[in-house]
Structures are given as C-alpha cells and as structure tokens.
Design an enzyme around this catalytic site. Structure first.
Site, PDB file in Angstrom:
ATOM      1  N   LYS A 102      30.534  44.566  36.446  1.00 12.12           N
ATOM      2  CA  LYS A 102      31.149  43.215  36.476  1.00 12.12           C
ATOM      3  C   LYS A 102      32.401  43.088  37.118  1.00 12.12           C
ATOM      4  CE  LYS A 102      32.183  42.047  32.110  1.00 12.12           C
ATOM      5  NZ  LYS A 102      33.542  41.447  31.720  1.00 12.12           N
ATOM      6  N   GLY A 149      37.773  36.826  31.224  1.00 13.29           N
ATOM      7  CA  GLY A 149      39.464  37.017  31.584  1.00 13.29           C
ATOM      8  C   GLY A 149      39.873  37.596  32.908  1.00 13.29           C
ATOM      9  N   ARG A 186      43.087  33.616  24.913  1.00  8.97           N
ATOM     10  CA  ARG A 186      43.657  35.219  25.337  1.00  8.97           C
ATOM     11  C   ARG A 186      44.937  34.799  26.235  1.00  8.97           C
ATOM     12  NH1 ARG A 186      38.866  38.281  27.900  1.00  8.97           N
ATOM     13  NH2 ARG A 186      40.458  40.237  27.856  1.00  8.97           N
ATOM     14  N   GLN A 236      43.827  43.192  35.570  1.00  8.28           N
ATOM     15  CA  GLN A 236      43.836  42.165  35.723  1.00  8.28           C
ATOM     16  C   GLN A 236      45.093  41.715  36.382  1.00  8.28           C
ATOM     17  OE1 GLN A 236      41.907  40.508  32.160  1.00  8.28           O
ATOM     18  NE2 GLN A 236      40.047  41.092  32.629  1.00  8.28           N
ATOM     19  N   ASP A 276      37.239  49.181  27.708  1.00  5.41           N
ATOM     20  CA  ASP A 276      35.962  48.448  27.131  1.00  5.41           C
ATOM     21  C   ASP A 276      35.103  48.969  26.368  1.00  5.41           C
ATOM     22  OD1 ASP A 276      37.250  46.232  28.736  1.00  5.41           O
ATOM     23  OD2 ASP A 276      36.152  46.580  30.485  1.00  5.41           O
TER      24      ASP A 276
HETATM   25  C1  S3P Z   1      39.100  44.514  33.891  1.00  2.79           C
HETATM   26  C2  S3P Z   1      40.243  44.916  33.455  1.00  2.79           C
HETATM   27  C3  S3P Z   1      40.365  44.985  31.895  1.00  2.79           C
HETATM   28  C4  S3P Z   1      38.973  45.145  31.405  1.00  2.79           C
HETATM   29  C5  S3P Z   1      38.196  43.933  31.803  1.00  2.79           C
HETATM   30  C6  S3P Z   1      37.984  44.017  33.271  1.00  2.79           C
HETATM   31  C7  S3P Z   1      39.191  44.063  35.503  1.00  2.79           C
HETATM   32  O1  S3P Z   1      41.234  44.098  31.512  1.00  2.79           O
HETATM   33  O2  S3P Z   1      39.095  45.282  29.857  1.00  2.79           O
HETATM   34  O3  S3P Z   1      36.891  44.086  31.102  1.00  2.79           O
HETATM   35  O4  S3P Z   1      38.120  43.846  36.020  1.00  2.79           O
HETATM   36  O5  S3P Z   1      40.187  44.009  36.094  1.00  2.79           O
HETATM   37  P1  S3P Z   1      42.669  44.194  31.344  1.00  2.79           P
HETATM   38  O6  S3P Z   1      43.379  44.144  32.805  1.00  2.79           O
HETATM   39  O7  S3P Z   1      43.198  43.091  30.482  1.00  2.79           O
HETATM   40  O8  S3P Z   1      43.075  45.582  30.727  1.00  2.79           O
END
Ligand code: S3P
Length: 435
Positions: free
Chosen positions: A24, A97, A125, A172, A318
């Site tokens: 993903k 997110g 969120r 993120q 995750d």
């Molecule tokens: C992700 C970062 C993580 C993860 C999310 C995907 C990403 O979130 O939990 O499922 O693709 O950068 P956070 O950056 O909030 O830790």
C-alpha cells in the site's frame, strides 16, 4: 455503505502458496511520483485497494492521465512537477491517512487551492502533525475543528526549506515535508528520533531526484524535477502478516507467501514473531524493483509471550493488531509499551484489540501506550472492528483458534488494503463467510 460482517471459526490446517497483493505504501507513492514526473511511468503490482485507488482518482482529477491496461498495472502520463491542474471538487482520500498527509505536503506547494476530505475514520485522525511543520515552511492549510480533516489548502504560497525533527515517528509526516521540500526554496532536512519506512526517499531517488538519506535522516534541495521510472511493487508485508500469524497459531499449517517485501523498516513483526518462537524461513531472497523480497515459508510452532522491544515499534506499527492475536495464543503474557500511536490509526487499535480479545474471553490490561495480553483459550463472541481493516482481519485470524463462532462486524474496509483477503484466506483453509 451497507454494513458487512464476517462469521469466522476454526477451519483446517492452513496450506498452500499465496500471492499477497501489492504494498500500500509503495503503491500510493508510485502513483504520486509518476504523476509529477516528466514522461510515462509504468507501475506493476499496484494495490487494487480502495485507499490506493482513491489516490489514483485524485490525480486523475488533477489532470493526470492514468491508464489501467490490466488489474494491478497502471500507466501514468506524468505532467511534470508544475503540471497539476486545479479542480474545484473536494479530493476524497477515503480511508487513507497516507493519501491525505502526503497530498497535503504536495498540494500546499501548488499555485491553486484544494480541499482534502476523507471517510468517517480519516475525519477523526490528527492532521496538526503535518500542518504544523508545513506552516513553518510557509504553507497555509486550514483544518477542521481540533486539527481534524477536512484540509483547506491555500495554494500560491512561496515555500522555504526547513530543518525539522519529527515529534512522532511518522513516515507520513516525513514524506509530506519532503514533497513540499521539492517545491521549496533551499534545502529541506527531516530528522527522525526513530527511523521510519524510507519508501519516499528511495522512490524519489528512483525518479531521479538528488536526495541524501540514511536511517533517521533525509535531505533534499527544492527545484528538482522527477524523471519517469518503472516501479515494481512488492507484496505488502503488512498483509502477509495475517498469514504469518495464522499459520503460526493453527496446528499442522504450512504456508508459502511469495515475493513479500522485506524492507527492514517494515519487518519488525518478523523479529517479534521469531522471538516468540515462530518458524518462518526466508527463501529465494532477491531484489525486486529496488526492494528486497523473499518467499516466506511459515510452519506452525508453539509461541511464547515476550516483552516487545520498544525499538521495534515503528518497524511493526501496522502489525500490532495481529501481534495481539499471536500473543493471545502464546504461552505466557506479552507486553507492549511505547505504542501510543496505535490510538490514532484507522481506529484506536489498542482499545479495539483489548476489547475484542476480552469479548473472546481473555484478560488484557491496557495502558496509555500499550497493553499486556494474557493468553488463554478463545471462545466465540462478537467483535466490533470499528470499520478498521486490520482489526477485522486480525480477528478473522484469531477465530481460527476459537472454540465457537466469532462474528466480526463492519468488515467492508478490508477492501482498503487487502481486496480478496477472504477468498485467499478460505482457499488456504480459514473458515470465514459473510454474516
Ligand atoms: C505509512 C506510514 C505509517 C503507517 C501507514 C502507512 C506510509 O503511518 O502506519 O499505514 O505509507 O508512510 P505513520 O506515518 O502515521 O506512522
């Protein structure tokens, strides 16, 4: 959307060779960076999940031509770093997110205004973690009340680079700042107290961006262009995780999961499961599109409870829902600490897992930033997944060891990350049907 539920119960020993859908995180970034590149990029192994399709649909609205020659493939006709077009429509990130936070960084740097919205879960969120540092770069983003979505992004701002140390371990947030940094005057530096997944850094480099990075550090200069690249998306370790735990806890199981991405910032669960006594072999380790992949062969093994090392938490952020299931079936308690971030995922995952396991007869002691799971026999019961894909799949796995039926409510969002989970799971031996 009508609510869908699962009825799950113990099936047969899990057997077979499985192809897990694409990653993903990588799929979101592949479509975003390809859209911004000069030239045509091909993506293979794209996750056909609702989250990543929502991101692709947003770029179509922003004027990018994206073709789907076959399932899991995309041909993206990049418009160049300054080629996105304004749209008056709100851009719907769905449940994602990653989509919303990365897009906020990117759209904050455009000449035009935009609005990012999401579903009920995403609308709860926290977004100040990105709007705060983006404001320091000169961005103007209004959030809804309490720092929640929707995000109203005022374009036309001249951004400048920053040197920023993340307050929470978040790929993120790091990625949002790096994307804004591509458009900023001067250098953007992101420092992380705990290294997080580095797909943005690696993939920007694959698209020809000069970026310096090492665990916990990334630096790039604004004003660079991206060059089209072909991306091969590995199978998602986070989706594979459900089968790693399922085969570990169901007697007589053996599964082979083909070509799973093993980026070290994602595989904390593998370390934790091995500490618990899991029997998981890596075979055929190789490079696939710049990422290490291997076939994972997992055999049933008795598990013992552990104290999860806090240093592993970001590398398995995750995977805690399914780790809790492994813990429920282990010998001796498992202790999780330093994982407060779980409270602001697609649901409050500490509460959702603690309550769900209690509903199946276990004792779980919850703390602000973790929990202790006391294993025991699982009985049937009714689970509220809170519309969280990973909670739903975790309890489908738990049910394979329950005495009695487990009803998992509100499972439609499994399609955000793992379309076809139920077909793959029942093919491997799960007892799982729509309720
Ligand atoms: C992700 C970062 C993580 C993860 C999310 C995907 C990403 O979130 O939990 O499922 O693709 O950068 P956070 O950056 O909030 O830790």
């Amino acid at each position: 959307m009508t609510k869908q539920d699962w009825i799950a119960s113990p099936g047969s020993p899990l057997r077979g060779e499985l192809d897990i859908p694409g990653d993903k995180s990588v799929s979101h970034r592949a479509v975003m960076f390809a859209a911004l590149a000069d030239g045509v990029s091909k993506i293979d192994g794209f996750l056909e999940g609702e989250d990543t399709r929502a991101t692709a649909a947003i770029f179509s609205k922003l004027g990018v031509r994206i073709e789907t020659p076959s399932a899991s493939q995309r041909i993206v006709h990049g418009v160049g770093i300054d080629g996105l077009q304004a749209t008056s429509e709100p851009l719907d990130c769905g449940n994602a997110g990653t989509g919303m936070r990365l897009l906020a960084g990117l759209l904050a740097a455009q000449r035009f205004d935009s609005v990012l919205i999401g579903d009920a879960s995403l609308s709860k969120r926290p977004m100040r973690r990105i709007t705060g540092p983006l404001a320091k770069m000169g961005a103007r983003i209004d959030t809804g009340e309490g720092g929640l979505p929707p995000l109203r992004i005022h374009g036309g701002q001249a951004l400048h680079g920053i040197d920023y140390t993340l307050e929470v371990a978040s790929a993120q947030v790091k990625s949002a700042l790096l994307l804004a940094g591509l458009y900023a005057e001067g250098e953007t530096i992101v420092r992380e107290p705990h290294p997080t997944r580095d797909y943005t850094e690696r993939m920007l480099a694959a698209f020809g961006v000069e970026i310096e990075f090492s665990p916990g550090f990334a630096r790039l200069r604004g004003g660079q262009r991206l060059r089209a690249a072909d991306i091969a998306v590995p199978a998602d370790f986070s989706s594979a995780a459900f089968f790693l735990v399922a085969a570990s806890i169901v007697p007589d199981s053996q599964l082979r999961l083909r070509a799973v991405g093993l980026n070290p910032r994602r595989t904390g669960l593998l370390t934790a499961l091995r500490m618990m006594g899991a029997d998981i072999r890596e075979e055929n380790r190789r490079e696939h599109g710049g990422e290490v992949v291997a076939d994972l062969v997992v055999n049933h093994a008795p598990l013992r409870g552990i104290e999860v090392p806090q240093a592993l938490v970001p590398d398995m952020i995750d995977e805690f829902p399914v780790l809790f299931v492994a813990a429920a079936c282990a010998d001796g308690p498992t202790v999780v600490r330093g994982a407060a971030e779980l409270r602001v995922k697609e649901s409050d995952r500490l509460a959702a897992m603690a309550n769900g396991l209690r509903a199946l007869g276990l004792r779980v002691d919850e703390t602000a930033d973790g929990a202790t799971v006391f294993p025991g026999p699982l009985h049937g019961g009714s689970i509220d997944s809170h519309g969280d894909h990973r909670i739903a799949m975790a309890f489908a796995v738990a049910a394979q060891r329950a005495v009695g039926e487990v009803r998992v409510d509100d499972i439609a969002n499994v399609a955000t990350s793992f379309p076809g989970f139920d077909t793959l799971a029942t093919g491997a031996g799960f007892a799982l049907r729509n309720g």
